[in-house]
Design an enzyme around this catalytic site. Structure first.
Site, PDB file in Angstrom:
ATOM      1  N   HIS A   1       1.101  -1.475   0.188  1.00 23.06           N
ATOM      2  CA  HIS A   1       0.398   0.012  -0.047  1.00 23.06           C
ATOM      3  C   HIS A   1       1.089   1.425   0.117  1.00 23.06           C
ATOM      4  O   HIS A   1       0.846   2.411  -0.524  1.00 23.06           O
ATOM      5  CB  HIS A   1      -0.983   0.008   0.408  1.00 23.06           C
ATOM      6  CG  HIS A   1      -1.989  -1.227   1.080  1.00 23.06           C
ATOM      7  ND1 HIS A   1      -2.079  -2.082   0.920  1.00 23.06           N
ATOM      8  CD2 HIS A   1      -3.148  -1.111   0.908  1.00 23.06           C
ATOM      9  CE1 HIS A   1      -2.710  -2.917   1.698  1.00 23.06           C
ATOM     10  NE2 HIS A   1      -4.204  -2.427   0.928  1.00 23.06           N
TER      11      HIS A   1
ATOM     12  N   ASP B   1      -5.000  -6.050  -7.895  1.00 20.21           N
ATOM     13  CA  ASP B   1      -5.406  -5.660  -6.763  1.00 20.21           C
ATOM     14  C   ASP B   1      -5.470  -3.970  -7.498  1.00 20.21           C
ATOM     15  O   ASP B   1      -5.094  -4.062  -8.247  1.00 20.21           O
ATOM     16  CB  ASP B   1      -3.750  -5.135  -6.012  1.00 20.21           C
ATOM     17  CG  ASP B   1      -3.800  -5.455  -3.637  1.00 20.21           C
ATOM     18  OD1 ASP B   1      -5.177  -4.907  -3.789  1.00 20.21           O
ATOM     19  OD2 ASP B   1      -3.334  -6.115  -3.538  1.00 20.21           O
TER      20      ASP B   1
END
Length: 358
Positions: free
Chosen positions: A181, A252
């Site tokens: 992230h 993702d």
């Protein structure tokens, strides 16, 4: 009308005019929901109903409802234990652990289906090396066979409730410390090492009928210089050709820091789809989603559309009232009662919610 290759998010608990405009675009084929999109069961059912009514065939609706600290819908839903809970039970009572994992998968999926959600991005099939904070107790176990056995049980429980499973994060995110992230994780192991360990549960789950996978935003430089989700080597050569996987591949979230190696958002989406993803996720940046909708030029194959069609939820009790009246649901609740309640995960902030995905 056919579904498009993009999965977007929406602003809140009701659709705005901007949401409707984006979701009606031909390039959009799915919606991912987050905690901010949920206030209560009736609201969620109304939201999914409106989303499904926007197009024919209906848009896919997905969510991260794994259990433990990654559970988007909590109030009014059963608290689901972390996957490590089943791994700990596996160490002493493997058959019981498999049974509980299947019951949990059924509850997870049946409650989502009763609220109009098509599928969850679950189960996590990463190995627990004790190194990755972002994976951590989301993983079942360190042993590849245990991960497969428990993952398959979870998948079968989801299937019992009319839901396809999506295993993540191919070919394995558990070995690296960095969080994709906010960083670009690098896994320097050889393909032989990865094949002998992390790839095992993915391979076995595919052989057992896994419907979808999500690749990791991790670079494995001994295999390719691109993250797996942008890599033709991982997705076309290894996944499609060598492992013979014919399920759906979801990228993702392309707004994550690790995806920035592919360039701007249009370049990221293009790279993911050209590498072999069937659907690309653009989350929590409506401005970037608009840029993609205005500028994406992609040759999206019919095979991708066919794979995604299989991700629609199957018929199931249409309300929680109807679900609660079934013996299967009542028995499953009884079997998992108290499981994982000694965990502190209820008090944890979901580490993936700040930028949407895991």
């Amino acid at each position: 009308m056919t579904l498009g290759p993009l999965m977007l998010d929406v602003a809140g608990t009701e659709l705005t005019d901007d949401d409707r405009r984006r979701l009606s675009h031909p390039l959009v084929g799915g919606v991912i929901l987050f905690s901010r999109n949920y206030s209560d069961p009736a609201q969620l059912a109304a939201l999914t109903g409106e989303i499904h009514a926007l197009k024919t065939p209906p848009l896919l609706i997905g969510a991260d409802q794994e259990g433990g600290r990654v559970q988007r819908f909590r109030e009014g839903f059963t608290h689901l234990p972390s996957m490590r809970t089943f791994g700990e039970r596996w160490n002493t009572h493997p058959q019981q652990a498999k049974h509980l994992a299947r019951e949990t998968g059924f509850i997870l999926a049946s409650e989502l289906r009763a609220h109009g959600v098509d599928f969850s991005f679950a189960p996590v099939l990463d190995l627990d090396y004790g190194a990755s904070s972002v994976i951590g107790d989301r993983a079942f176990h360190a042993d590849p066979n245990a991960v497969f056995q428990l993952g398959q049980s979870m998948m079968l429980g989801m299937k019992d409730a009319g839901m396809a499973a999506c295993g993540k994060h191919f070919p394995g995110h558990g070995f690296v410390v960095a969080d994709s992230h906010v960083d670009v994780p690098i896994d320097s192991r050889t393909l032989a090492d990865i094949t002998a360990t992390d790839l095992v549960p993915f391979r076995l789950m595919m052989e057992a009928g896994l419907a979808a996978i999500m690749p990791a935003h991790v670079i494995y430089p001994q295999v390719d210089d691109k993250p797996a989700g942008f890599s033709r080597v991982w997705l076309r050569k290894l996944l499609r050709q060598q492992l013979d996987f014919d399920g759906a591949v979801f990228s993702d979230d392309l707004c994550m820091e690790a995806a920035a190696v592919a360039g701007g958002m249009v370049e990221r989406v293009t790279a993911a789809l050209e590498a072999g993803c069937d659907m690309a996720l653009v989350c929590n940046r409506p401005d970037l989603a608009d840029d993609v909708l205005a500028n994406l030029q992609v040759d999206w194959p019919a095979s991708s559309r066919a794979r995604l069609t299989r991700m629609h939820g199957q018929p199931h009790p249409s309300t929680m009232t109807q679900l609660r009246e079934t013996t299967r649901y009542a028995d499953a609740l009884h079997h998992i009662a108290g499981l994982g309640q000694d965990s502190t995960d209820l008090n944890l902030v979901d580490p993936t919610d700040y930028c949407a995905r895991s």
